[in-house]
Design a protein around this motif. Structure first.
Motif, PDB file in Angstrom:
ATOM      1  N   VAL A  41       0.835  -1.702   0.008  1.00  0.00           N
ATOM      2  CA  VAL A  41      -0.246   0.248  -0.173  1.00  0.00           C
ATOM      3  C   VAL A  41       0.616   1.044   0.152  1.00  0.00           C
ATOM      4  CG1 VAL A  41      -2.378   1.209   0.986  1.00  0.00           C
ATOM      5  CG2 VAL A  41      -1.815  -1.026   1.600  1.00  0.00           C
ATOM      6  N   LEU A  42       0.943   2.128  -0.701  1.00  0.00           N
ATOM      7  CA  LEU A  42       1.270   3.795  -0.991  1.00  0.00           C
ATOM      8  C   LEU A  42       0.552   4.286  -0.292  1.00  0.00           C
ATOM      9  CD1 LEU A  42       2.137   3.700  -4.418  1.00  0.00           C
ATOM     10  CD2 LEU A  42       3.551   2.524  -2.818  1.00  0.00           C
ATOM     11  N   ILE A  43       0.921   5.227   1.131  1.00  0.00           N
ATOM     12  CA  ILE A  43       0.012   5.988   1.866  1.00  0.00           C
ATOM     13  C   ILE A  43       1.446   7.470   1.293  1.00  0.00           C
ATOM     14  CG2 ILE A  43       0.162   7.348   4.407  1.00  0.00           C
ATOM     15  CD1 ILE A  43       1.243   3.583   3.702  1.00  0.00           C
ATOM     16  N   ILE A  44       0.265   8.430   0.979  1.00  0.00           N
ATOM     17  CA  ILE A  44       0.479   9.829  -0.051  1.00  0.00           C
ATOM     18  C   ILE A  44       0.237  10.791   1.116  1.00  0.00           C
ATOM     19  CG2 ILE A  44       0.760   8.792  -2.244  1.00  0.00           C
ATOM     20  CD1 ILE A  44      -1.329  10.354  -3.044  1.00  0.00           C
ATOM     21  N   PRO A  45       0.841  12.231   1.312  1.00  0.00           N
ATOM     22  CA  PRO A  45       0.196  13.377   1.385  1.00  0.00           C
ATOM     23  C   PRO A  45      -0.681  13.653   0.123  1.00  0.00           C
ATOM     24  CG  PRO A  45       2.546  13.646   1.679  1.00  0.00           C
ATOM     25  CD  PRO A  45       2.104  12.303   0.746  1.00  0.00           C
ATOM     26  N   THR A  82       3.078 -10.212  11.938  1.00  0.00           N
ATOM     27  CA  THR A  82       4.070 -10.867  11.761  1.00  0.00           C
ATOM     28  C   THR A  82       5.007  -9.806  10.958  1.00  0.00           C
ATOM     29  OG1 THR A  82       3.033 -11.298   9.158  1.00  0.00           O
ATOM     30  CG2 THR A  82       2.906 -12.948  10.797  1.00  0.00           C
ATOM     31  N   GLY A  83       4.930  -8.945  10.288  1.00  0.00           N
ATOM     32  CA  GLY A  83       5.642  -7.857  11.241  1.00  0.00           C
ATOM     33  C   GLY A  83       5.450  -7.259   9.301  1.00  0.00           C
ATOM     34  N   TYR A  84       5.961  -6.519   8.660  1.00  0.00           N
ATOM     35  CA  TYR A  84       6.284  -5.170   7.869  1.00  0.00           C
ATOM     36  C   TYR A  84       7.116  -4.234   7.412  1.00  0.00           C
ATOM     37  CZ  TYR A  84       3.757  -1.683  10.925  1.00  0.00           C
ATOM     38  OH  TYR A  84       3.295  -0.893  12.127  1.00  0.00           O
ATOM     39  N   ARG A  85       6.851  -3.488   6.748  1.00  0.00           N
ATOM     40  CA  ARG A  85       8.185  -2.733   6.560  1.00  0.00           C
ATOM     41  C   ARG A  85       7.031  -1.499   6.176  1.00  0.00           C
ATOM     42  NH1 ARG A  85      12.625  -4.486   2.142  1.00  0.00           N
ATOM     43  NH2 ARG A  85      12.531  -5.937   4.971  1.00  0.00           N
ATOM     44  N   VAL A  86       8.023  -0.388   6.353  1.00  0.00           N
ATOM     45  CA  VAL A  86       7.693   0.950   5.688  1.00  0.00           C
ATOM     46  C   VAL A  86       9.033   1.686   5.333  1.00  0.00           C
ATOM     47  CG1 VAL A  86       6.736   3.127   6.122  1.00  0.00           C
ATOM     48  CG2 VAL A  86       5.872   1.244   7.653  1.00  0.00           C
ATOM     49  N   VAL A  87       8.943   2.027   4.082  1.00  0.00           N
ATOM     50  CA  VAL A  87       9.799   2.473   3.050  1.00  0.00           C
ATOM     51  C   VAL A  87       9.710   3.610   2.284  1.00  0.00           C
ATOM     52  CG1 VAL A  87      11.411   2.629   1.376  1.00  0.00           C
ATOM     53  CG2 VAL A  87      10.514   0.814   3.042  1.00  0.00           C
ATOM     54  N   THR A  88      10.087   4.485   2.285  1.00  0.00           N
ATOM     55  CA  THR A  88      10.211   6.219   1.620  1.00  0.00           C
ATOM     56  C   THR A  88      11.508   5.791   0.940  1.00  0.00           C
ATOM     57  OG1 THR A  88       9.967   8.422   1.118  1.00  0.00           O
ATOM     58  CG2 THR A  88      10.546   7.904   2.989  1.00  0.00           C
ATOM     59  N   ASN A  89      11.704   6.171  -0.735  1.00  0.00           N
ATOM     60  CA  ASN A  89      12.715   6.737  -1.241  1.00  0.00           C
ATOM     61  C   ASN A  89      13.416   7.364  -1.249  1.00  0.00           C
ATOM     62  OD1 ASN A  89      13.598   3.822  -2.036  1.00  0.00           O
ATOM     63  ND2 ASN A  89      11.712   3.406  -3.338  1.00  0.00           N
ATOM     64  N   VAL A  90      14.129   8.528  -0.953  1.00  0.00           N
ATOM     65  CA  VAL A  90      14.124   9.889  -1.645  1.00  0.00           C
ATOM     66  C   VAL A  90      15.533  10.120  -2.434  1.00  0.00           C
ATOM     67  CG1 VAL A  90      15.515  12.192  -0.757  1.00  0.00           C
ATOM     68  CG2 VAL A  90      13.801  10.945   0.482  1.00  0.00           C
ATOM     69  N   SER A  94      17.982   6.642  -5.429  1.00  0.00           N
ATOM     70  CA  SER A  94      17.341   5.690  -4.276  1.00  0.00           C
ATOM     71  C   SER A  94      16.458   4.686  -4.659  1.00  0.00           C
ATOM     72  CB  SER A  94      16.730   6.185  -2.880  1.00  0.00           C
ATOM     73  OG  SER A  94      15.366   6.864  -3.524  1.00  0.00           O
ATOM     74  N   GLY A  95      15.857   5.433  -5.590  1.00  0.00           N
ATOM     75  CA  GLY A  95      15.234   4.542  -6.754  1.00  0.00           C
ATOM     76  C   GLY A  95      13.479   5.287  -6.580  1.00  0.00           C
ATOM     77  N   GLN A  96      13.352   6.671  -6.347  1.00  0.00           N
ATOM     78  CA  GLN A  96      12.412   7.076  -6.014  1.00  0.00           C
ATOM     79  C   GLN A  96      12.192   7.376  -7.661  1.00  0.00           C
ATOM     80  OE1 GLN A  96      12.087  10.508  -4.422  1.00  0.00           O
ATOM     81  NE2 GLN A  96      10.062  10.758  -4.182  1.00  0.00           N
ATOM     82  N   SER A  97      10.889   7.318  -8.717  1.00  0.00           N
ATOM     83  CA  SER A  97      10.724   6.999  -9.896  1.00  0.00           C
ATOM     84  C   SER A  97       8.846   7.672  -9.669  1.00  0.00           C
ATOM     85  CB  SER A  97       9.973   6.484 -10.427  1.00  0.00           C
ATOM     86  OG  SER A  97       9.063   4.719  -9.634  1.00  0.00           O
ATOM     87  N   VAL A  98       8.547   7.898  -8.638  1.00  0.00           N
ATOM     88  CA  VAL A  98       7.295   9.450  -8.393  1.00  0.00           C
ATOM     89  C   VAL A  98       7.784  10.475  -7.818  1.00  0.00           C
ATOM     90  CG1 VAL A  98       4.628  10.092  -8.142  1.00  0.00           C
ATOM     91  CG2 VAL A  98       5.779   7.209  -9.048  1.00  0.00           C
ATOM     92  N   PHE A  99       8.034  11.687  -8.229  1.00  0.00           N
ATOM     93  CA  PHE A  99       8.458  12.445  -6.832  1.00  0.00           C
ATOM     94  C   PHE A  99       6.765  13.196  -6.171  1.00  0.00           C
ATOM     95  CE2 PHE A  99      12.164  12.119  -9.654  1.00  0.00           C
ATOM     96  CZ  PHE A  99      12.863  11.173  -8.901  1.00  0.00           C
ATOM     97  N   HIS A 100       6.015  12.668  -5.445  1.00  0.00           N
ATOM     98  CA  HIS A 100       5.713  13.105  -4.971  1.00  0.00           C
ATOM     99  C   HIS A 100       5.959  12.375  -3.533  1.00  0.00           C
ATOM    100  CE1 HIS A 100       1.339  14.653  -3.816  1.00  0.00           C
ATOM    101  NE2 HIS A 100       1.435  13.647  -2.586  1.00  0.00           N
ATOM    102  N   LEU A 101       6.292  12.533  -1.973  1.00  0.00           N
ATOM    103  CA  LEU A 101       6.181  12.133  -0.735  1.00  0.00           C
ATOM    104  C   LEU A 101       5.471  10.842  -0.537  1.00  0.00           C
ATOM    105  CD1 LEU A 101       7.955  11.386   2.043  1.00  0.00           C
ATOM    106  CD2 LEU A 101       5.930  13.476   3.076  1.00  0.00           C
ATOM    107  N   HIS A 102       5.857   9.569  -0.518  1.00  0.00           N
ATOM    108  CA  HIS A 102       4.896   8.379  -0.166  1.00  0.00           C
ATOM    109  C   HIS A 102       6.205   7.833   0.019  1.00  0.00           C
ATOM    110  CE1 HIS A 102       7.177   7.674  -3.973  1.00  0.00           C
ATOM    111  NE2 HIS A 102       6.946   6.416  -4.365  1.00  0.00           N
ATOM    112  N   PHE A 103       5.252   6.430   1.396  1.00  0.00           N
ATOM    113  CA  PHE A 103       5.065   5.691   1.811  1.00  0.00           C
ATOM    114  C   PHE A 103       4.832   4.150   1.583  1.00  0.00           C
ATOM    115  CE2 PHE A 103       5.359   9.274   4.468  1.00  0.00           C
ATOM    116  CZ  PHE A 103       6.861   9.474   5.059  1.00  0.00           C
ATOM    117  N   HIS A 104       5.436   3.169   1.530  1.00  0.00           N
ATOM    118  CA  HIS A 104       5.166   2.145   1.020  1.00  0.00           C
ATOM    119  C   HIS A 104       5.498   1.397   2.332  1.00  0.00           C
ATOM    120  CE1 HIS A 104       6.865   2.355  -3.463  1.00  0.00           C
ATOM    121  NE2 HIS A 104       7.381   3.077  -2.610  1.00  0.00           N
ATOM    122  N   LEU A 105       3.970   0.698   2.538  1.00  0.00           N
ATOM    123  CA  LEU A 105       3.801  -0.010   3.527  1.00  0.00           C
ATOM    124  C   LEU A 105       3.890  -1.358   2.977  1.00  0.00           C
ATOM    125  CD1 LEU A 105       2.813  -1.270   5.781  1.00  0.00           C
ATOM    126  CD2 LEU A 105       0.546  -0.991   5.349  1.00  0.00           C
TER     127      LEU A 105
END
Length: 116
Positions: A41-45, A82-90, A94-105
């Motif tokens: 899931v992507l979480i965006i402002p 079981t665990g999860y990861r929250v990541v943002t690329n800058v 780093s691999g950021q391909s859409v230049f709108h802040l977003h967090f990957h769940l």
């Protein structure tokens, strides 16, 4: 990229289709169209920030809210035990391909360590 041409701004405004799982006046969360995990899931402002670097001084409370939404969605998706990861690329390195802040769940299956 300008706000007018930003795909994530269009999703936040309801002008571009997405499978939204959460929305409030500050953030929108939706399923990634190219998932890297069973839950992705992507979480965006809703407000446009190019990256974390752009948002850090503008609205630090918003960043905390994004992480709260990520934790809430992890519970709703049943991956909190079981665990999860929250990541943002800058930036492009780093691999950021859409230049709108977003967090990957990410979660729902074992995740590889993806460094270097």
């Amino acid at each position: 990229m300008t706000e007018q041409s930003c795909i994530f701004c269009a999703i936040a405004a309801g002008q571009q289709p997405a499978t939204v799982v959460y929305r409030d006046d500050r953030v929108t969360a939706f399923w990634d169209i190219r998932p890297q995990a069973k839950v992705h899931v992507l979480i965006i402002p809703n407000q446009h920030f190019s990256s974390l670097d752009d948002a850090i001084n503008a609205d630090p409370a918003l960043l905390g809210h994004c992480l709260q939404v990520a934790a809430r969605l992890a519970r709703e998706q049943g991956i909190h035990t079981t665990g999860y990861r929250v990541v943002t690329n800058v930036g492009p390195h780093s691999g950021q391909s859409v230049f709108h802040l977003h967090f990957h769940l990410l979660g729902g299956n074992p995740l590889r360590l993806a460094l270097g």
